[in-house]
Design an enzyme around this catalytic site. Structure first.
Site, PDB file in Angstrom:
ATOM      1  N   ASP A  12      -3.644   9.028 -19.563  1.00 42.46           N
ATOM      2  CA  ASP A  12      -3.641   7.573 -19.388  1.00 42.46           C
ATOM      3  C   ASP A  12      -2.198   7.083 -19.492  1.00 42.46           C
ATOM      4  O   ASP A  12      -1.596   7.132 -20.572  1.00 42.46           O
ATOM      5  CB  ASP A  12      -4.516   6.932 -20.470  1.00 42.46           C
ATOM      6  CG  ASP A  12      -4.703   5.444 -20.229  1.00 42.46           C
ATOM      7  OD1 ASP A  12      -3.857   4.840 -19.521  1.00 42.46           O
ATOM      8  OD2 ASP A  12      -5.685   4.891 -20.744  1.00 42.46           O
ATOM      9  N   ALA A  38       2.005  -5.542   0.090  1.00 37.15           N
ATOM     10  CA  ALA A  38       2.189  -6.775   0.873  1.00 37.15           C
ATOM     11  C   ALA A  38       1.547  -7.975   0.170  1.00 37.15           C
ATOM     12  O   ALA A  38       1.840  -9.116   0.531  1.00 37.15           O
ATOM     13  CB  ALA A  38       1.580  -6.596   2.254  1.00 37.15           C
ATOM     14  N   CYS A  39       0.689  -7.702  -0.812  1.00 33.94           N
ATOM     15  CA  CYS A  39       0.043  -8.803  -1.550  1.00 33.94           C
ATOM     16  C   CYS A  39       1.053  -9.627  -2.344  1.00 33.94           C
ATOM     17  O   CYS A  39       0.699 -10.679  -2.888  1.00 33.94           O
ATOM     18  CB  CYS A  39      -1.017  -8.266  -2.502  1.00 33.94           C
ATOM     19  SG  CYS A  39      -2.467  -7.673  -1.642  1.00 33.94           S
ATOM     20  N   TYR A  99      -2.792  -9.541  -8.802  1.00 33.24           N
ATOM     21  CA  TYR A  99      -2.381  -8.204  -8.341  1.00 33.24           C
ATOM     22  C   TYR A  99      -1.003  -8.292  -7.676  1.00 33.24           C
ATOM     23  O   TYR A  99      -0.110  -7.481  -7.947  1.00 33.24           O
ATOM     24  CB  TYR A  99      -3.445  -7.678  -7.363  1.00 33.24           C
ATOM     25  CG  TYR A  99      -3.087  -6.406  -6.630  1.00 33.24           C
ATOM     26  CD1 TYR A  99      -3.131  -5.163  -7.256  1.00 33.24           C
ATOM     27  CD2 TYR A  99      -2.722  -6.449  -5.281  1.00 33.24           C
ATOM     28  CE1 TYR A  99      -2.813  -3.997  -6.565  1.00 33.24           C
ATOM     29  CE2 TYR A  99      -2.407  -5.286  -4.584  1.00 33.24           C
ATOM     30  CZ  TYR A  99      -2.453  -4.069  -5.233  1.00 33.24           C
ATOM     31  OH  TYR A  99      -2.137  -2.924  -4.538  1.00 33.24           O
ATOM     32  N   THR A 150      -6.752 -12.392   9.944  1.00 30.03           N
ATOM     33  CA  THR A 150      -6.083 -11.242  10.577  1.00 30.03           C
ATOM     34  C   THR A 150      -5.433 -10.324   9.534  1.00 30.03           C
ATOM     35  O   THR A 150      -5.028 -10.770   8.453  1.00 30.03           O
ATOM     36  CB  THR A 150      -4.971 -11.709  11.542  1.00 30.03           C
ATOM     37  OG1 THR A 150      -4.098 -12.589  10.821  1.00 30.03           O
ATOM     38  CG2 THR A 150      -5.546 -12.415  12.748  1.00 30.03           C
ATOM     39  N   ARG A 151      -5.318  -9.055   9.907  1.00 26.21           N
ATOM     40  CA  ARG A 151      -4.642  -8.051   9.076  1.00 26.21           C
ATOM     41  C   ARG A 151      -4.108  -6.940   9.988  1.00 26.21           C
ATOM     42  O   ARG A 151      -4.560  -6.781  11.115  1.00 26.21           O
ATOM     43  CB  ARG A 151      -5.617  -7.383   8.085  1.00 26.21           C
ATOM     44  CG  ARG A 151      -6.124  -8.256   6.956  1.00 26.21           C
ATOM     45  CD  ARG A 151      -5.045  -8.633   5.965  1.00 26.21           C
ATOM     46  NE  ARG A 151      -5.607  -9.383   4.845  1.00 26.21           N
ATOM     47  CZ  ARG A 151      -5.861 -10.689   4.866  1.00 26.21           C
ATOM     48  NH1 ARG A 151      -5.602 -11.399   5.942  1.00 26.21           N
ATOM     49  NH2 ARG A 151      -6.357 -11.292   3.807  1.00 26.21           N
ATOM     50  N   ARG A 182      -2.169 -11.718   7.959  1.00 26.78           N
ATOM     51  CA  ARG A 182      -1.080 -10.849   7.448  1.00 26.78           C
ATOM     52  C   ARG A 182      -0.813  -9.743   8.458  1.00 26.78           C
ATOM     53  O   ARG A 182      -1.734  -9.183   9.047  1.00 26.78           O
ATOM     54  CB  ARG A 182      -1.453 -10.241   6.094  1.00 26.78           C
ATOM     55  CG  ARG A 182      -0.368  -9.294   5.584  1.00 26.78           C
ATOM     56  CD  ARG A 182      -0.594  -8.834   4.177  1.00 26.78           C
ATOM     57  NE  ARG A 182      -0.476  -9.907   3.220  1.00 26.78           N
ATOM     58  CZ  ARG A 182      -1.157  -9.977   2.069  1.00 26.78           C
ATOM     59  NH1 ARG A 182      -2.014  -9.034   1.759  1.00 26.78           N
ATOM     60  NH2 ARG A 182      -0.976 -10.983   1.245  1.00 26.78           N
TER      61      ARG A 182
END
Ligand code: NAD
Length: 331
Positions: free
Chosen positions: A50, A119-120, A149, A219-220, A283
């Site tokens: 971990d 890309a987030c 995130y 879109t992506r 994106r």
């Protein structure tokens, strides 16, 4: 013999990266909370550990490595990242992993480390229009990611770059855009849209109706796993630190994505649009910088990648179905 450490080697991208490094003749240590789900790890040494635990990180980094790839993260598709229910865990777990790993690297004088951002982290306000989203690397600030995130990714990018400035680390940062392919999560709530539609379409009979979150006009772009690994390795061995996009510039609507998979499957299905977690409206990757710095950018078409992914997901659906039938017969 060159050596590499892959953190997150039990995950989708990490397990593919281990295979590639082994093909190149590296001695590879992998580390993760779990072994890869769909095939045996090819790592020479695989530690179940971990990475939120600094002592485990020290153990993992008990030697020098020529290349370190940090891919471990608490991660999932829209159903995991955009509901808000997992925000605290996502931020806590991934930030802790990154803080621990980069510090353990510094203490071992392990300088060359790759970090997988996303890309987030790009600002929401540049991605309202599905036809003209902006993801140029220099559009990251003023920051305004639409998920925690994305904020964690931005924080960790800055963390690695700060260690580069202050501690002489040799950092590489990539911003991945929707990676897909065989041996990726395809069910259970953490899967991303290509795998989710492959599953729904594989499970459906011709004429059935499948569900899609939103109106499908969002879109992506999606990048096939082999190209992601190629870009990652090229960046690692270049003299450019990034951050740089690793993604495809072939932008499609989610409706078109589902249609393409139906074409590959040879099934005509109906789509029911339902409310659900969506993320930004549009994106796409922007590849001018990677082209300039590495003289390379991904070129494979989405259809080619989906044609290699659908049969794999279909096989998983068949295996899962057979297991279920056996269980109910045994009961
Ligand atoms: P994945 O979930 O398949 O792999 C991540 C791995 O990290 C998992 O195997 C998980 O068990 C491991 N992990 C999580 N917490 C850990 C801990 N405390 N200690 C040790 N291991 C731990 O995800 P992936 O798709 O392979 O993504 C790899 C990296 O790329 C992640 O950092 C992700 O955020 C980033 N990324 C992926 C995509 C994509 O489309 N797949 C897009 C952008 C960025």
């Amino acid at each position: 013999m060159k050596s590499a450490l892959v953190c997150g080697a039990g995950g989708f991208i990490g397990s593919h990266l281990v295979k590639r490094l082994k093909r190149e003749g590296f001695w590879v240590r992998g580390v993760d909370l779990k072994f890869p789900e769909f095939s045996e790890t090819q790592a020479d040494d695989f530690l179940l550990a971990d990475l939120r635990d600094p002592v485990s990180c020290r153990d993992v980094l008990d030697r020098r490595f020529d290349e370190i790839y940090q891919l471990a993260a608490d991660m999932g598709g829209a159903g995991f990242v955009f509901t808000g229910e997992n925000d605290a865990e996502i931020m806590h777990n991934s930030a802790t992993i990154n803080l621990n790993i980069v510090e353990a690297c510094r203490k071992r004088n392990n300088k060359r480390i790759f970090y997988s951002s996303s890309a987030c982290m790009y600002p929401e306000h540049n991605q309202f229009d599905p036809n003209t989203p902006v993801t140029r690397e220099d559009s990251a600030y003023p920051a305004n990611p639409d998920s925690e995130y994305g904020w964690e990714k931005l924080f960790s990018e800055r963390l690695y770059l700060a260690y580069m400035r202050n501690h002489g680390m040799d950092v590489r940062v990539a911003r991945y855009h929707n990676i897909f392919g065989p041996e990726g999560t395809w069910t259970g709530g953490r899967e991303k849209s290509p795998a989710a539609f492959c599953r729904k379409i594989a499970e459906a009979k011709p004429g059935d109706t499948i569900e899609m979150w939103g109106d499908g006009n969002q879109t992506r772009s999606f990048l096939y796993i082999d190209e992601c690994i190629e870009g990652t390795i090229r960046l690692m061995r270049s003299s450019f630190s990034g951050p740089v996009n690793i993604g495809s510039e072939e932008m499609v609507t989610i409706n078109r994505l589902a249609e393409m998979i139906m074409e590959i499957a040879g099934k005509k299905l109906n789509i029911r649009h339902i409310p659900g977690p969506l993320g930004v409206r549009g994106r796409n990757s922007h590849n001018a910088l990677i082209q300039e710095k590495l003289g390379w950018s991904p070129q494979e078409s989405l259809k080619e990648g989906l044609s290699k992914t659908y049969p794999w997901v279909e096989q998983q659906v068949r295996i899962a179905g057979a297991k279920k039938t056996k269980k109910s017969k045994d009961a």
